[in-house]
Write a protein that holds these residues in place. Structure first.
Motif, mmCIF file in Angstrom:
data_model
loop_
_atom_site.group_PDB
_atom_site.id
_atom_site.type_symbol
_atom_site.label_atom_id
_atom_site.label_comp_id
_atom_site.label_asym_id
_atom_site.label_seq_id
_atom_site.Cartn_x
_atom_site.Cartn_y
_atom_site.Cartn_z
ATOM 1 N N ASP A 62 -13.982 -8.775 -4.158
ATOM 2 C CA ASP A 62 -12.681 -9.156 -4.709
ATOM 3 C C ASP A 62 -11.656 -9.048 -3.583
ATOM 4 N N TYR A 63 -10.423 -8.947 -3.917
ATOM 5 C CA TYR A 63 -9.395 -9.000 -2.888
ATOM 6 C C TYR A 63 -9.057 -7.638 -2.293
ATOM 7 N N PHE B 16 -0.597 -5.197 9.131
ATOM 8 C CA PHE B 16 0.303 -4.267 8.466
ATOM 9 C C PHE B 16 1.688 -4.256 9.112
ATOM 10 N N SER C 192 -17.927 -6.508 2.809
ATOM 11 C CA SER C 192 -17.361 -6.545 4.157
ATOM 12 C C SER C 192 -16.951 -5.146 4.563
ATOM 13 N N LEU D 72 -6.570 -3.488 12.851
ATOM 14 C CA LEU D 72 -7.997 -3.749 12.869
ATOM 15 C C LEU D 72 -8.580 -3.430 14.238
ATOM 16 N N TYR E 281 0.836 -1.185 0.000
ATOM 17 C CA TYR E 281 0.000 0.000 0.000
ATOM 18 C C TYR E 281 0.876 1.241 0.000
ATOM 19 N N TYR F 20 -10.549 0.305 11.085
ATOM 20 C CA TYR F 20 -9.163 0.162 11.488
ATOM 21 C C TYR F 20 -8.778 1.416 12.266
ATOM 22 N N GLU G 223 -2.710 -2.662 -9.352
ATOM 23 C CA GLU G 223 -3.436 -1.429 -9.578
ATOM 24 C C GLU G 223 -2.683 -0.555 -10.573
ATOM 25 N N LEU H 88 -4.831 5.485 2.074
ATOM 26 C CA LEU H 88 -4.099 4.239 1.849
ATOM 27 C C LEU H 88 -4.607 3.638 0.551
ATOM 28 N N ASN I 251 -14.724 -3.689 1.662
ATOM 29 C CA ASN I 251 -14.227 -4.751 0.797
ATOM 30 C C ASN I 251 -15.334 -5.152 -0.181
ATOM 31 N N PHE J 164 -15.142 -2.689 7.821
ATOM 32 C CA PHE J 164 -14.258 -2.731 8.977
ATOM 33 C C PHE J 164 -13.972 -1.325 9.456
ATOM 34 N N GLU K 166 1.330 1.943 11.907
ATOM 35 C CA GLU K 166 0.556 1.205 10.925
ATOM 36 C C GLU K 166 -0.907 1.061 11.347
ATOM 37 N N PRO K 167 -1.809 0.876 10.383
ATOM 38 C CA PRO K 167 -3.211 0.612 10.735
ATOM 39 C C PRO K 167 -3.353 -0.755 11.399
ATOM 40 N N PHE L 191 -9.899 2.087 1.485
ATOM 41 C CA PHE L 191 -9.770 2.811 2.747
ATOM 42 C C PHE L 191 -10.277 4.233 2.607
ATOM 43 N N PHE M 60 3.336 0.766 3.052
ATOM 44 C CA PHE M 60 3.020 -0.272 4.022
ATOM 45 C C PHE M 60 2.892 -1.610 3.320
ATOM 46 N N ILE N 8 -3.372 -8.687 -7.632
ATOM 47 C CA ILE N 8 -3.824 -7.303 -7.772
ATOM 48 C C ILE N 8 -2.671 -6.495 -8.324
ATOM 49 N N ALA O 123 -6.549 -14.620 0.559
ATOM 50 C CA ALA O 123 -7.105 -13.492 -0.182
ATOM 51 C C ALA O 123 -8.626 -13.594 -0.108
ATOM 52 N N GLY O 124 -9.268 -12.433 -0.213
ATOM 53 C CA GLY O 124 -10.721 -12.512 -0.297
ATOM 54 C C GLY O 124 -11.443 -11.699 0.743
ATOM 55 N N VAL O 125 -12.726 -11.753 0.625
ATOM 56 C CA VAL O 125 -13.594 -10.919 1.438
ATOM 57 C C VAL O 125 -13.474 -11.268 2.914
ATOM 58 N N GLY O 126 -13.372 -10.250 3.726
ATOM 59 C CA GLY O 126 -13.514 -10.460 5.159
ATOM 60 C C GLY O 126 -12.269 -10.826 5.916
ATOM 61 N N ASN O 127 -11.130 -10.910 5.241
ATOM 62 C CA ASN O 127 -9.936 -11.334 5.967
ATOM 63 C C ASN O 127 -9.160 -10.158 6.516
ATOM 64 N N GLU O 128 -8.867 -10.216 7.814
ATOM 65 C CA GLU O 128 -8.107 -9.143 8.451
ATOM 66 C C GLU O 128 -6.726 -9.051 7.825
ATOM 67 N N GLN O 129 -6.310 -7.825 7.602
ATOM 68 C CA GLN O 129 -4.965 -7.593 7.099
ATOM 69 C C GLN O 129 -4.092 -7.076 8.236
#
Lengths: 114, 109
Positions: free
Chosen positions: B94-95, A105, B32, B46, A35, B36, A58, A43, B91, B34, B43-44, B99, A90, A56, A97-103
């Motif tokens: 997709d992946y 950093f 989804s 959750l 990021y 943060y 971008e 971000l 979200n 969230f 850093e951010p 923000f 960052f 991904i 990967a995918g919807v709903g997964n905490e990232q």
């Protein structure tokens, strides 16, 4: 133990130089991200790899090239640095990967281009 | 229009106060949501996920309104340690996470 680590923490360099930022995660996650956070604090996703495969990409200048030697590492190489590249970069990871997964950093790399 | 928009604040509140703020998102396909938290020069991290029925985590309450495409965060009994920037994150299917630029909260003694 640091979950997501980045080096270096600070990077000051001249325009036109080439530099790399390294990222490692010890969480056993499959997916990693880069990021960019600019001065306005947005971000923005740049790249993501899932199990070493780019998922991904971008709209970033092709001066930016990610490389994932294995799923625990995702490095970012930047060619011909420009003033506008100054930002905090960052790295992050998530279990899958995918919807709903905490990232999670990393601490960020503050890049200043002079 | 930005995908995720937030009131940047700052919200300056005394300790013990309640503070609430919203975030709007543009993509109705978002799945989804969230919040943060980002401390200055850090850093951010959750804070909490936001569920359709709304959810609480201690002093923090998050709500989702899909019809109006906004989510909210309410902080009760504010502590000095709640001072931070709160990032709204959305979200799609997709992946990618989108923000917001963040809402700054400062809790004063």
């Amino acid at each position: 133990d640091t979950a997501v680590s980045q080096t270096p923490k600070y990077l000051v360099t001249q325009m036109g130089n080439d530099k790399s930022i390294k990222c490692e995660q010890n969480l056993g996650h499959d997916t990693m991200y880069w990021y960019k956070q600019d001065s306005k604090k947005f971000l923005k996703i740049m790249f993501s790899y899932n199990n070493k495969e780019l998922i991904i990409n971008e709209t970033v200048p092709n001066r930016f090239s990610p490389k994932s030697p294995d799923k625990a590492h995702l490095n970012l190489h930047i060619n011909s640095l420009e003033l506008g590249d100054s930002a905090v970069y960052f790295c992050a990871s998530s279990q899958v990967a995918g919807v709903g997964n905490e990232q999670f950093f990393g601490p960020g790399t503050r890049l200043t281009v002079l | 229009r930005k995908e995720v928009e937030q009131d940047p604040g700052p919200f300056n509140v005394p300790e013990g106060a309640t503070v609430a703020f919203n975030c709007t998102y543009s993509n109705s396909a978002s799945q989804s949501f969230f919040w943060y938290r980002q401390d200055c020069r850090k850093e951010p991290k959750l804070l909490m996920s936001v569920y359709s029925s709304g959810n609480e985590d201690g002093r923090f309450t998050a709500q989702l309104n899909r019809a109006s495409q906004y989510i909210s965060l309410l902080i009760r009994d504010s502590k000095l340690s709640d001072s931070a920037t709160y990032l709204c994150v959305v979200n799609r299917n997709d992946y990618k996470l989108s923000f917001g630029a963040g809402t700054t909260v400062t809790v004063r003694a």
